[in-house]
Design an enzyme around this catalytic site. Structure first.
Site, PDB file in Angstrom:
ATOM      1  N   CYS A 238      -7.901  -7.165   6.765  1.00 14.10           N
ATOM      2  CA  CYS A 238      -8.063  -8.406   5.984  1.00 14.10           C
ATOM      3  C   CYS A 238      -8.807  -9.482   6.655  1.00 14.10           C
ATOM      4  O   CYS A 238      -8.399 -10.532   6.693  1.00 14.10           O
ATOM      5  CB  CYS A 238      -6.925  -8.945   5.475  1.00 14.10           C
ATOM      6  SG  CYS A 238      -5.379  -9.332   6.577  1.00 14.10           S
TER       7      CYS A 238
ATOM      8  N   LYS B 190       0.833  -1.216  -0.011  1.00 13.34           N
ATOM      9  CA  LYS B 190       0.129   0.008  -0.097  1.00 13.34           C
ATOM     10  C   LYS B 190       0.814   1.121   0.042  1.00 13.34           C
ATOM     11  O   LYS B 190       0.313   2.358  -0.477  1.00 13.34           O
ATOM     12  CB  LYS B 190      -0.967  -0.006   1.244  1.00 13.34           C
ATOM     13  CG  LYS B 190      -1.747  -1.309   1.170  1.00 13.34           C
ATOM     14  CD  LYS B 190      -2.780  -1.235   2.333  1.00 13.34           C
ATOM     15  CE  LYS B 190      -3.641  -2.459   2.241  1.00 13.34           C
ATOM     16  NZ  LYS B 190      -2.606  -3.566   2.245  1.00 13.34           N
TER      17      LYS B 190
ATOM     18  N   ASP C  34      -3.992   0.135   7.603  1.00 19.72           N
ATOM     19  CA  ASP C  34      -4.489  -1.229   7.379  1.00 19.72           C
ATOM     20  C   ASP C  34      -3.820  -2.015   8.369  1.00 19.72           C
ATOM     21  O   ASP C  34      -2.802  -2.419   8.707  1.00 19.72           O
ATOM     22  CB  ASP C  34      -3.681  -1.649   6.286  1.00 19.72           C
ATOM     23  CG  ASP C  34      -4.036  -3.096   5.822  1.00 19.72           C
ATOM     24  OD1 ASP C  34      -5.309  -3.221   6.066  1.00 19.72           O
ATOM     25  OD2 ASP C  34      -3.283  -3.835   5.211  1.00 19.72           O
TER      26      ASP C  34
END
Length: 454
Positions: free
Chosen positions: A381, A271, A328
């Protein structure tokens, strides 16, 4: 002469002297570390390749060991059922590596179609060289002969999706997502995933070079074929490996050109690379020195530059505030089980609870680091609501300076079923269906976009 002959015979029986044995030995050690010590497979593979049991293996044996381990974990429920059918007294206690020896041999017999004499003989030899398992070498031989005869039929008679999903995951997914969606998730986990690349420029040209195809998200997808670092474009830094779902959160920050962006929990750097490639001035923050070095190495290969900071993103307080932040967050990673089949056996509900508390702290700090008018994208995730929708709802309830900035389907290649009516992103492994199961799917991801209003 007699002594010399005895010595020669002893050498011939060394564990690594028989063809095929080193790969099986490595597989047993890796499975033991995952199932007994609860160590993540990715971590132990890295250590094993860097001076461990895999370091001296040729590439073919490394690939075989990985295949045995991954398939053993992916099909563990079925394999346990097969083994239990022939072990009336169950697995003996204090039997050393007996269980991973049996498991790794059973997967060869039932799913990998290894010739029975090879799989059984090598398993018996492995047992004989393990201090605690050696007294069970005859048991290994007897059980595996029956597995060779009947195991495939027993495994085929089971509900594979249900059998290979541990109860704790199946029950919580049914409760949150329903039976039909849970089954679709579990069925996808049984298939080895394709490989996705994020390319710097010209996805069509690179798809042709690597014998892949361009996805609607502009990722390039191919079926795994050997070592990644031997693919065209790796050495010159033309692309990086990144599941297409993992490429979505950075895009939700929209135009970041010329903006100061913080990437929190940044390693391994996919990312970060996206943001730099998009023209942002990026500060990449990670709490792991090892993982931060990995990020720096990845950026160097790609010819991209970012400022890196070794710090805990939950407490990091720099002197500046940022135009945009990508968080994230560390999570249970249950959305990536198809790529990491060890997760059901290394994670637990208690881990999800602890990680949820950490995510709340990360979000609170990220909000402090954001300029008024700035955007924050939070992603995980994970398939767990506690790490996604519930986190965002709780954050908005305790921080009036933030509001939800709804994501539109048009921002993500028109994939409307990835966007919930509330404007949150939620992908499931069974989505992104192409012309065959091997080419289909993506990681399970959650993402939300927020704006600081004051």
């Amino acid at each position: 002469m007699i002594a010399a002959n005895k010595q020669a015979r002893g050498k011939s029986r060394a564990p690594d002297a028989q063809v095929g044995l080193p790969a099986r030995r490595a597989a047993v050690e890796l499975l033991d570390a995952v199932l007994r010590k609860k160590q993540p497979l990715g971590d132990i593979l890295s250590r094993s390749l860097d001076g461990g049991v895999m370091s001296d293996l040729p590439q073919r044996d490394r690939a075989l060991a990985r295949l045995i381990v991954a398939t053993s974990l992916r099909r563990k429920g079925q394999l346990d059922h097969v083994l239990n059918a022939f072990m009336e007294r169950g697995m003996p206690e204090k039997s050393g590596s007996l269980y991973p020896i049996l498991l790794s041999a059973a997967v060869q017999l039932v799913f990998l179609k290894t010739p029975p004499h090879a799989a059984i003989d090598l398993a018996v030899r492995l047992a004989q060289y393990n201090p605690r398992a050696k007294r069970y070498d005859k048991l290994v031989n007897a059980v595996l002969r029956r597995v060779a005869d009947q195991g495939e039929a027993i495994a085929a008679g089971l509900d594979a999706a249900r059998a290979n999903t541990p109860d704790w995951l199946w029950s919580r997914w049914v409760q949150r997502w329903g039976e039909e969606r849970t089954r679709a998730i579990a069925e996808t986990h049984l298939i080895e995933p394709p490989l996705d690349l994020t390319v710097k420029i010209d996805p069509d040209a690179w798809a042709e070079r690597v014998d892949g195809r361009v996805l609607p998200t502009q990722s390039v997808r191919l079926l795994p074929k050997g070592r990644i670092d031997q693919l065209p474009g790796y050495a010159e830094g033309a692309w990086w490996v990144q599941d297409t779902a993992a490429s979505l959160p950075a895009r939700l920050l929209s135009d970041v050109s010329g903006k100061r962006v913080a990437d929190l929990c940044a390693a391994p750097g996919g990312k970060t690379a996206q943001l730099v490639q998009a023209g942002a001035s990026v500060v990449a923050v990670d709490a792991s020195k090892t993982r931060l070095k990995l990020l720096e190495g990845n950026l160097a290969r790609l010819g991209l530059e970012a400022e890196t900071v070794l710090a805990d993103a939950a407490t990091w307080l720099p002197d500046e505030r940022f135009d945009a932040i990508l968080l994230d967050a560390l999570c249970s990673a249950t959305g990536t089980i198809r790529r990491h089949p060890d997760i059901p056996y290394t994670k637990s509900p208690q881990d999800i609870e602890a990680l949820s508390a950490l995510q709340a702290r990360l979000l609170d700090n990220a909000a402090r680091l954001l300029k008024p008018g700035g955007r924050l994208v939070y992603s995980t995730c994970s398939l767990e609501v506690e790490e996604g929708e519930a986190q965002v709802a709780a954050l908005l309830a305790r921080n009036e300076a933030l509001r939800l900035d709804a994501i539109a389907a048009g921002e993500l290649a028109g994939e409307a079923d990835w966007i919930w009516p509330s404007g949150l992103l939620r992908t499931f492994p069974y989505q992104l269906k192409l012309d065959s199961p091997e080419w289909s799917g993506l990681d399970g991801f959650f993402a939300a976009r927020l704006i600081r209003t004051g």
